[in-house]
Design a protein around this motif. Sequence first.
Motif, PDB file in Angstrom:
ATOM      1  N   CYS A 118     -12.708  -6.807   9.970  1.00 51.72           N
ATOM      2  CA  CYS A 118     -12.497  -6.907   8.514  1.00 51.72           C
ATOM      3  C   CYS A 118     -13.830  -7.289   7.891  1.00 51.72           C
ATOM      4  N   SER A 119     -13.830  -7.548   6.583  1.00 51.23           N
ATOM      5  CA  SER A 119     -15.072  -7.963   5.933  1.00 51.23           C
ATOM      6  C   SER A 119     -15.369  -9.419   6.294  1.00 51.23           C
ATOM      7  N   GLY A 148      -9.005  -3.246  10.102  1.00 48.15           N
ATOM      8  CA  GLY A 148      -8.267  -3.494   8.855  1.00 48.15           C
ATOM      9  C   GLY A 148      -7.389  -4.716   9.023  1.00 48.15           C
ATOM     10  N   GLY A 193      -2.574  -5.578   8.984  1.00 49.81           N
ATOM     11  CA  GLY A 193      -3.515  -6.233   9.893  1.00 49.81           C
ATOM     12  C   GLY A 193      -3.170  -7.690  10.161  1.00 49.81           C
ATOM     13  N   LEU A 217      10.666   2.459  10.903  1.00 53.78           N
ATOM     14  CA  LEU A 217       9.935   1.195  10.961  1.00 53.78           C
ATOM     15  C   LEU A 217      10.859   0.018  10.707  1.00 53.78           C
ATOM     16  N   HIS A 221      -6.827   0.886   8.739  1.00 52.90           N
ATOM     17  CA  HIS A 221      -7.601   1.115   7.510  1.00 52.90           C
ATOM     18  C   HIS A 221      -7.793   2.601   7.228  1.00 52.90           C
ATOM     19  N   TYR A 244     -17.166  -5.558   9.590  1.00 52.73           N
ATOM     20  CA  TYR A 244     -17.500  -4.125   9.659  1.00 52.73           C
ATOM     21  C   TYR A 244     -18.814  -3.788   8.935  1.00 52.73           C
ATOM     22  N   ARG A 302       0.473   4.126  -2.768  1.00 54.16           N
ATOM     23  CA  ARG A 302       0.198   5.522  -2.349  1.00 54.16           C
ATOM     24  C   ARG A 302       1.169   6.485  -3.009  1.00 54.16           C
ATOM     25  N   PHE A 362       6.614  -5.689   5.194  1.00 51.23           N
ATOM     26  CA  PHE A 362       5.937  -4.384   5.233  1.00 51.23           C
ATOM     27  C   PHE A 362       4.990  -4.319   6.438  1.00 51.23           C
ATOM     28  N   SER A 378       0.829  -1.215   0.000  1.00 49.65           N
ATOM     29  CA  SER A 378       0.000   0.000   0.000  1.00 49.65           C
ATOM     30  C   SER A 378       0.863   1.264   0.000  1.00 49.65           C
TER      31      SER A 378
HETATM   32  N1  NAP Z   1       2.152   4.777   9.226  1.00 51.27           N
HETATM   33  C1  NAP Z   1       2.912   3.970   8.551  1.00 51.27           C
HETATM   34  O1  NAP Z   1       4.125   4.005   8.651  1.00 51.27           O
HETATM   35  C2  NAP Z   1       2.274   2.936   7.683  1.00 51.27           C
HETATM   36  C3  NAP Z   1       2.968   1.755   7.385  1.00 51.27           C
HETATM   37  C4  NAP Z   1       2.317   0.780   6.610  1.00 51.27           C
HETATM   38  C5  NAP Z   1       1.031   1.016   6.133  1.00 51.27           C
HETATM   39  N2  NAP Z   1       0.417   2.190   6.393  1.00 51.27           N
HETATM   40  C6  NAP Z   1      -0.965   2.419   5.921  1.00 51.27           C
HETATM   41  O2  NAP Z   1      -1.790   1.503   6.600  1.00 51.27           O
HETATM   42  C7  NAP Z   1      -2.905   1.169   5.789  1.00 51.27           C
HETATM   43  C8  NAP Z   1      -3.029  -0.347   5.724  1.00 51.27           C
HETATM   44  O3  NAP Z   1      -1.974  -0.854   4.957  1.00 51.27           O
HETATM   45  P1  NAP Z   1      -2.063  -2.333   4.383  1.00 51.27           P
HETATM   46  O4  NAP Z   1      -0.870  -2.532   3.557  1.00 51.27           O
HETATM   47  O5  NAP Z   1      -2.365  -3.294   5.456  1.00 51.27           O
HETATM   48  O6  NAP Z   1      -3.351  -2.199   3.425  1.00 51.27           O
HETATM   49  P2  NAP Z   1      -4.168  -3.366   2.732  1.00 51.27           P
HETATM   50  O7  NAP Z   1      -3.335  -4.583   2.690  1.00 51.27           O
HETATM   51  O8  NAP Z   1      -4.725  -2.801   1.488  1.00 51.27           O
HETATM   52  O9  NAP Z   1      -5.361  -3.678   3.754  1.00 51.27           O
HETATM   53  C9  NAP Z   1      -6.445  -2.834   3.905  1.00 51.27           C
HETATM   54  C10 NAP Z   1      -7.386  -3.442   4.926  1.00 51.27           C
HETATM   55  O10 NAP Z   1      -8.489  -2.557   5.118  1.00 51.27           O
HETATM   56  C11 NAP Z   1      -9.647  -3.354   5.304  1.00 51.27           C
HETATM   57  N3  NAP Z   1     -10.857  -2.583   5.076  1.00 51.27           N
HETATM   58  C12 NAP Z   1     -11.427  -2.196   3.891  1.00 51.27           C
HETATM   59  N4  NAP Z   1     -12.543  -1.503   4.146  1.00 51.27           N
HETATM   60  C13 NAP Z   1     -12.679  -1.445   5.507  1.00 51.27           C
HETATM   61  C14 NAP Z   1     -13.637  -0.849   6.389  1.00 51.27           C
HETATM   62  N5  NAP Z   1     -14.670  -0.174   5.912  1.00 51.27           N
HETATM   63  N6  NAP Z   1     -13.441  -0.994   7.724  1.00 51.27           N
HETATM   64  C15 NAP Z   1     -12.391  -1.667   8.227  1.00 51.27           C
HETATM   65  N7  NAP Z   1     -11.462  -2.259   7.441  1.00 51.27           N
HETATM   66  C16 NAP Z   1     -11.612  -2.140   6.102  1.00 51.27           C
HETATM   67  C17 NAP Z   1      -9.479  -4.498   4.355  1.00 51.27           C
HETATM   68  O11 NAP Z   1     -10.265  -5.580   4.800  1.00 51.27           O
HETATM   69  P3  NAP Z   1     -11.278  -6.393   3.837  1.00 51.27           P
HETATM   70  O12 NAP Z   1     -10.501  -6.713   2.572  1.00 51.27           O
HETATM   71  O13 NAP Z   1     -11.604  -7.597   4.636  1.00 51.27           O
HETATM   72  O14 NAP Z   1     -12.421  -5.469   3.532  1.00 51.27           O
HETATM   73  C18 NAP Z   1      -7.979  -4.780   4.554  1.00 51.27           C
HETATM   74  O15 NAP Z   1      -7.820  -5.627   5.666  1.00 51.27           O
HETATM   75  C19 NAP Z   1      -2.665   1.833   4.431  1.00 51.27           C
HETATM   76  O16 NAP Z   1      -3.437   2.990   4.380  1.00 51.27           O
HETATM   77  C20 NAP Z   1      -1.183   2.149   4.454  1.00 51.27           C
HETATM   78  O17 NAP Z   1      -0.886   3.253   3.635  1.00 51.27           O
HETATM   79  C21 NAP Z   1       0.997   3.141   7.171  1.00 51.27           C
END
Ligand code: NAP
Length: 321
Positions: free
Chosen positions: A185-186, A161, A167, A269, A223, A204, A45, A137, A41
Amino acid sequence: MKAAVCQRYGPPEVVQIRDVPKPVPADDEVLVQAFATTVNSGDARVRALRVPLGLKLAMRLKLGIAKPRLPILGLDVAGRVEAVGRAVTNFQPGDRVIGSRDFAFGCHAEYVAIREQGAIATIPDGVSYQDAVALCFGGTTALAFFGAGKVSPGEAVLINGASGAVGTMAVQLAKHIGAEVTAVCSGVHAALVADLGADYVVDYAAEDFTRNGQRYDVIMDAHGNAPYARVKGSLRPGGRFLMVIGSLPQIIAASWHKASISNGEGDPLKTPDSFQTLMTLLDQGALKPVIDSVLPFREVVAAHRLVDGGHKVGSVVLAFE
Ligand SMILES: NC(=O)c1ccc[n+]([C@@H]2O[C@H](COP(=O)([O-])OP(=O)(O)OC[C@H]3O[C@@H](n4cnc5c(N)ncnc54)[C@H](OP(=O)(O)O)[C@@H]3O)[C@@H](O)[C@H]2O)c1
């Protein structure tokens, strides 16, 4: 060598595989021949300059005003050491390693140069390159936030998420710490997160976890739809809010709560220690890699499309032929 080059911000198709010069390791660097990487992600982004409200200018300043300053994306790589600089002592050609250049990116390429003192660790024998890279990651993110939030045995931890890259690692690492885990999650991914160790699963679409009367010691929003204002009533006294993703107004609002940890805060990180911890837990069977799909490197655009969908399970891995 071949690399996936992102010449401008935009849709997945802005990424193209091109011939670029192979890096030459500096004295303190290790040159890694890549066997596997991920499109995550963070890469998507940056490619799309898709950032939360209020953070676009800061991100343009950091990443490049009109186009990515560092056009080869990719945060993590697993591969074999091909060569080492003169001052390198801990690695030698042939070693199997996992590594990252963190926000210098550059891992969507056949060869990657990584500082020996940066984030690089040995992959245990018997662990595949794809499994190793799939953890990185989400695993490094969850470790950093759990460390900052002092997640402890016996605490009630909610992960919003829970089926994504962050997650799935957060669920497993919280269980490993000894916490009681609620995963949001879903419904289609409920069985997966339960299998990873979640004690409770909230779909959710069927239930709002902020309105069901339950309270938690730690809430992690991975999320972006559970800011502090929404979850504060679900935190126990002394509870911590881990904001992995949020807009500038949400970060400011959360900063009033002394136990909030926002994205981008704290230590880097990706560290040798965090990679080493993940590899040890993987080797011991305490962490399972969760892989949505494995695509050949040449299908990097399709991988970006998958990530853009927002519902991948764990990681999307790219394998080098
Ligand atoms: N701060 C930092 O340093 C850092 C580091 C890493 C990532 N991030 C950010 O963290 C976020 C997650 O990253 P990721 O790589 O894990 O993303 P990802 O793999 O795309 O996962 C997204 C998750 O969101 C869930 N989701 C979708 N709609 C939702 C809702 N309405 N309510 C609750 N959950 C929902 C999805 O679940 P379902 O598929 O089951 O719907 C999935 O589990 C991203 O925005 C990323 O940019 C930030």
